[in-house]
Design a protein around this motif. Sequence first.
Motif, PDB file in Angstrom:
ATOM      1  N   UNK A  61       0.860  -1.179   0.000  1.00  0.00           N
ATOM      2  CA  UNK A  61       0.000   0.000   0.000  1.00  0.00           C
ATOM      3  C   UNK A  61       0.902   1.236   0.000  1.00  0.00           C
ATOM      4  N   UNK A  62       0.665   2.197  -0.887  1.00  0.00           N
ATOM      5  CA  UNK A  62       1.529   3.386  -0.928  1.00  0.00           C
ATOM      6  C   UNK A  62       1.487   4.224   0.353  1.00  0.00           C
ATOM      7  N   UNK A  63       0.489   4.005   1.188  1.00  0.00           N
ATOM      8  CA  UNK A  63       0.405   4.729   2.468  1.00  0.00           C
ATOM      9  C   UNK A  63       1.248   4.077   3.557  1.00  0.00           C
ATOM     10  N   UNK A  64       1.794   2.898   3.285  1.00  0.00           N
ATOM     11  CA  UNK A  64       2.536   2.133   4.292  1.00  0.00           C
ATOM     12  C   UNK A  64       3.867   2.825   4.586  1.00  0.00           C
ATOM     13  N   UNK A  65       4.077   3.293   5.826  1.00  0.00           N
ATOM     14  CA  UNK A  65       5.291   4.050   6.162  1.00  0.00           C
ATOM     15  C   UNK A  65       6.479   3.200   6.609  1.00  0.00           C
ATOM     16  N   UNK A  66       6.314   1.898   6.683  1.00  0.00           N
ATOM     17  CA  UNK A  66       7.368   1.042   7.240  1.00  0.00           C
ATOM     18  C   UNK A  66       8.587   0.989   6.326  1.00  0.00           C
ATOM     19  N   UNK A  67       9.774   0.872   6.927  1.00  0.00           N
ATOM     20  CA  UNK A  67      10.998   0.820   6.124  1.00  0.00           C
ATOM     21  C   UNK A  67      11.232  -0.523   5.444  1.00  0.00           C
ATOM     22  N   UNK A  68      10.603  -1.593   5.919  1.00  0.00           N
ATOM     23  CA  UNK A  68      10.773  -2.921   5.331  1.00  0.00           C
ATOM     24  C   UNK A  68       9.401  -3.544   5.128  1.00  0.00           C
ATOM     25  N   UNK A  69       9.065  -3.770   3.873  1.00  0.00           N
ATOM     26  CA  UNK A  69       7.756  -4.313   3.509  1.00  0.00           C
ATOM     27  C   UNK A  69       7.995  -5.497   2.578  1.00  0.00           C
ATOM     28  N   UNK A 128       7.062  -6.763  11.715  1.00  0.00           N
ATOM     29  CA  UNK A 128       7.642  -5.503  11.251  1.00  0.00           C
ATOM     30  C   UNK A 128       6.637  -4.359  11.206  1.00  0.00           C
ATOM     31  N   UNK A 129       5.469  -4.564  11.804  1.00  0.00           N
ATOM     32  CA  UNK A 129       4.534  -3.448  11.968  1.00  0.00           C
ATOM     33  C   UNK A 129       4.983  -2.559  13.122  1.00  0.00           C
ATOM     34  N   UNK A 130       6.013  -2.997  13.821  1.00  0.00           N
ATOM     35  CA  UNK A 130       6.647  -2.188  14.859  1.00  0.00           C
ATOM     36  C   UNK A 130       8.088  -1.964  14.417  1.00  0.00           C
ATOM     37  N   UNK A 131       8.519  -0.702  14.338  1.00  0.00           N
ATOM     38  CA  UNK A 131       9.880  -0.390  13.898  1.00  0.00           C
ATOM     39  C   UNK A 131      10.364   0.864  14.602  1.00  0.00           C
ATOM     40  N   UNK A 132      11.661   1.101  14.480  1.00  0.00           N
ATOM     41  CA  UNK A 132      12.240   2.296  15.099  1.00  0.00           C
ATOM     42  C   UNK A 132      12.613   3.298  14.023  1.00  0.00           C
ATOM     43  N   UNK A 133      12.201   4.515  14.242  1.00  0.00           N
ATOM     44  CA  UNK A 133      12.672   5.664  13.458  1.00  0.00           C
ATOM     45  C   UNK A 133      13.375   6.524  14.507  1.00  0.00           C
ATOM     46  N   UNK A 173      -6.955   1.427  13.985  1.00  0.00           N
ATOM     47  CA  UNK A 173      -7.584   0.723  12.864  1.00  0.00           C
ATOM     48  C   UNK A 173      -7.101   1.219  11.512  1.00  0.00           C
ATOM     49  N   UNK A 174      -6.785   2.503  11.396  1.00  0.00           N
ATOM     50  CA  UNK A 174      -6.281   3.006  10.113  1.00  0.00           C
ATOM     51  C   UNK A 174      -4.972   2.320   9.741  1.00  0.00           C
ATOM     52  N   UNK A 175      -4.066   2.185  10.692  1.00  0.00           N
ATOM     53  CA  UNK A 175      -2.803   1.492  10.441  1.00  0.00           C
ATOM     54  C   UNK A 175      -3.025   0.020  10.138  1.00  0.00           C
ATOM     55  N   UNK A 176      -3.973  -0.590  10.835  1.00  0.00           N
ATOM     56  CA  UNK A 176      -4.300  -1.992  10.583  1.00  0.00           C
ATOM     57  C   UNK A 176      -4.819  -2.167   9.155  1.00  0.00           C
ATOM     58  N   UNK A 177      -5.640  -1.249   8.708  1.00  0.00           N
ATOM     59  CA  UNK A 177      -6.140  -1.315   7.324  1.00  0.00           C
ATOM     60  C   UNK A 177      -4.986  -1.213   6.321  1.00  0.00           C
ATOM     61  N   UNK A 178      -4.022  -0.354   6.612  1.00  0.00           N
ATOM     62  CA  UNK A 178      -2.851  -0.231   5.733  1.00  0.00           C
ATOM     63  C   UNK A 178      -2.080  -1.543   5.707  1.00  0.00           C
ATOM     64  N   UNK A 179      -1.878  -2.163   6.883  1.00  0.00           N
ATOM     65  CA  UNK A 179      -1.175  -3.440   6.919  1.00  0.00           C
ATOM     66  C   UNK A 179      -1.928  -4.506   6.131  1.00  0.00           C
ATOM     67  N   UNK A 180      -3.237  -4.594   6.336  1.00  0.00           N
ATOM     68  CA  UNK A 180      -4.026  -5.570   5.577  1.00  0.00           C
ATOM     69  C   UNK A 180      -3.860  -5.362   4.079  1.00  0.00           C
ATOM     70  N   UNK A 181      -3.886  -4.117   3.660  1.00  0.00           N
ATOM     71  CA  UNK A 181      -3.737  -3.802   2.240  1.00  0.00           C
ATOM     72  C   UNK A 181      -2.354  -4.218   1.731  1.00  0.00           C
ATOM     73  N   UNK A 182      -1.300  -3.847   2.445  1.00  0.00           N
ATOM     74  CA  UNK A 182       0.058  -4.200   2.034  1.00  0.00           C
ATOM     75  C   UNK A 182       0.270  -5.715   2.019  1.00  0.00           C
ATOM     76  N   UNK A 183      -0.378  -6.414   2.938  1.00  0.00           N
ATOM     77  CA  UNK A 183      -0.227  -7.870   3.038  1.00  0.00           C
ATOM     78  C   UNK A 183      -1.120  -8.613   2.041  1.00  0.00           C
ATOM     79  N   UNK A 184      -1.946  -7.890   1.301  1.00  0.00           N
ATOM     80  CA  UNK A 184      -2.841  -8.523   0.344  1.00  0.00           C
ATOM     81  C   UNK A 184      -4.033  -9.206   0.982  1.00  0.00           C
TER      82      UNK A 184
END
Length: 182
Positions: free
Chosen positions: A3-11, A21-26, A36-47
């Motif tokens: 998902x283009x909204x996914x901010x994680x450094x490793x997808x 990896x839904x938990x990371x350090x910046x 829930x918004x972040x969960x929706x992004x993860x679901x989208x990125x994970x297909x």
Amino acid sequence: MADPRDPRPLIGEPLALDLLNTRWRAAATRDLLDDLDGYRIWLSSAGLADRCPADQASLDAVRTARSALDGLLLAAEEQRTADPAALNAVLAHGRIGRILTADGPAELPETDGPHWLAAWLAADDYLSLLAQGAHRIKRCAHPDCILHFFDTSQNGRRRWCSMALCGNRSKAARHYERATRA
């Protein structure tokens, strides 16, 4: 596709590690599953967006699975015996059903309720990774990184979640240290 909204450094790691990896350090530790918004992004990125509900019960189940996976990997990193009870509790909410389709035999995950599907799939994926080789499940070698990856390199010597991120930071730090000593 991420998902283009996914901010994680490793997808794009296998589902179990992608969940970790839904938990990371910046600058500070960030958690995509804070809401829930972040969960929706993860679901989208994970297909999984079209297969799994994006409600609070599902988010809670996924957090439970992530916690179980985190505990198992921490025990492995610390070289102590892991307690599989928490992951087994997640796995107890589902199973693989076999069906016959027009194209032939197929396997279909079945869970106690739709809210367990994403959590169960991640837990089941972890078992698949273990079967391929537990030694290939690794945490990034950079001391400030908490990301995990599945080492698919031929010799099994990958050290970094990303050479461009953590590998480069480590090399730059070693270079700086050598330069300041000279």
